[in-house]
Design an enzyme around this catalytic site. Structure first.
Site, PDB file in Angstrom:
ATOM      1  CB  ALA A 250      -1.013   0.033   1.159  1.00 13.58           C
ATOM      2  CB  ALA A 251       4.435   2.087  -0.314  1.00 16.61           C
ATOM      3  N   GLY A 252       2.258   2.624  -2.519  1.00 14.69           N
ATOM      4  CA  GLY A 252       1.784   3.349  -3.703  1.00 14.69           C
ATOM      5  C   GLY A 252       0.408   3.954  -3.460  1.00 14.69           C
ATOM      6  CG  ASP A 253      -2.784   1.460  -2.619  1.00 17.63           C
ATOM      7  OD1 ASP A 253      -2.753   1.615  -3.852  1.00 17.63           O
ATOM      8  OD2 ASP A 253      -2.935   0.356  -2.069  1.00 17.63           O
TER       9      ASP A 253
HETATM   10  O1  RIB Z   1      -1.923  -1.974  -2.989  1.00 15.46           O
HETATM   11  C1  RIB Z   1      -2.091  -2.848  -1.922  1.00 15.46           C
HETATM   12  C2  RIB Z   1      -3.430  -3.491  -2.012  1.00 15.46           C
HETATM   13  O2  RIB Z   1      -3.481  -4.334  -3.144  1.00 15.46           O
HETATM   14  C3  RIB Z   1      -3.765  -4.414  -0.866  1.00 15.46           C
HETATM   15  O3  RIB Z   1      -4.384  -3.749   0.206  1.00 15.46           O
HETATM   16  C4  RIB Z   1      -4.622  -5.490  -1.499  1.00 15.46           C
HETATM   17  O4  RIB Z   1      -5.937  -5.499  -1.051  1.00 15.46           O
HETATM   18  C5  RIB Z   1      -4.541  -5.243  -2.993  1.00 15.46           C
HETATM   19  O5  RIB Z   1      -5.657  -4.599  -3.473  1.00 15.46           O
END
Ligand code: RIB
Length: 304
Positions: A250-253
């Site tokens: 989730a770093a990119g998120d």
């Molecule tokens: O980018 C990370 C995410 O990718 C995770 O939380 C997982 O659910 C997938 O969607």
């Protein structure tokens, strides 16, 4: 005043195993810890944006199961508007199986479930949300036709459309030309330009190739090496922050959510990227997807 942003995307429940190394095909690796946390690229970005100061409306689809209820409760705790989260019967809330290695790297497989039921018709009734938002942000864990429709709606309402093209897949030029800001990582940038990999000295050329597709701004995220920013005025590498990573999930998120939150407040692109890089750096020092997303004061106080 907090600025409104609209996030359209997936919501998953992440089942995470910490392993000494990512298993090869056919291999079983004995892990150590196991935990269940909220995830999904769309949800992670919505949470990251909300925690860093944006007023977020999240458009998603979960199932009428325990994971779906938990996800919605979590969004409400983060102050996210959940009125446009569809609850699909007869499906399951998206699930991600995640291995995280000792180096903090991961491998992820997703069972989309309810995410695949978020359809263009679900966006038709929410044109007000597009009208009120400063920015719309989407990723690729929901049906492509829904993302294409979201891009059209953003264009029709005159708001910037940020697309984080993850997970990696080829995309139609018709969609890319509607994108205001594209934020691929190296793998995604390679795929979008018909390559199998990106060498360090090709990043600039690839960013320009993407720009030539009609995208206004391309930000290629390079992990610990920072980002490459390319638009009509600039083409440059911006260094990131060196931290000890325990989990890069989730770093990119977090980068995308924080970027959208800052851009919605009319800060410059350079300021938004710096803030988003700080937020992402904090997130990799923590385990799990949504639990790793920092709050505004943490990003402001982040010292390298
Ligand atoms: O980018 C990370 C995410 O990718 C995770 O939380 C997982 O659910 C997938 O969607």
């Amino acid at each position: 005043m907090n600025q409104k942003i609209l996030v359209i995307g997936s919501s998953n429940t992440d089942m995470v195993v910490q392993v000494p190394r990512i298993p090869a095909p056919g291999e079983t690796v004995l892990g150590s810890h196991f935990f269940i946390v909220s995830g999904g690229k769309g949800a992670n970005q919505a949470v990251a944006a909300a925690r860093t100061g944006a007023e977020v409306t999240f458009v998603a689809c979960v199932a009428d199961d325990a994971f779906g209820k938990q996800a919605i409760e979590g969004f409400r705790k983060d102050g996210i508007h959940t009125d446009y989260i569809k609850v699909q019967e007869g499906s399951h809330t998206g699930v991600a199986l995640i291995n995280v290695s000792e180096e903090g790297e991961n491998s992820i497989s997703v069972a989309s479930g309810a995410n695949s039921h978020l359809l263009p018709e679900d966006l038709r009734g929410i044109s007000d949300a597009f009208k009120e938002a400063k920015i719309a942000l989407a990723q690729l864990e929901i049906p492509l036709e829904t993302i294409e429709f979201a891009a059209q709606m953003a264009e029709a309402r005159g708001i910037p459309f940020i697309l984080n093209p993850a997970p990696a897949t080829a995309l139609p030029d018709g969609l890319l030309e509607k994108v205001s800001i594209l934020t691929p990582n190296e793998t995604e940038a390679a795929l979008l330009t018909g390559r199998t990999e990106v060498k360090d000295d090709q990043v600039e050329a690839i960013a320009h190739e993407l720009l030539d597709k009609g995208i206004k701004t391309v930000i290629i995220t390079l992990g610990s090496k920072g980002v490459y920013l390319c638009d009509s005025k600039t083409s440059e590498r911006i260094p990131g922050y060196a931290v000890k990573a325990v989990d890069t999930t989730a770093a990119g998120d977090v980068f995308n959510g924080a970027l959208a939150a800052v851009l919605a407040t009319n800060h410059s692109m350079r300021e938004a990227i710096d803030f988003a890089q700080r937020a992402a750096a904090i997130s990799v020092t923590r385990r799990g997807a949504q639990p790793s997303a920092p709050f505004l004061h943490e990003v402001i106080n982040f010292l390298v």
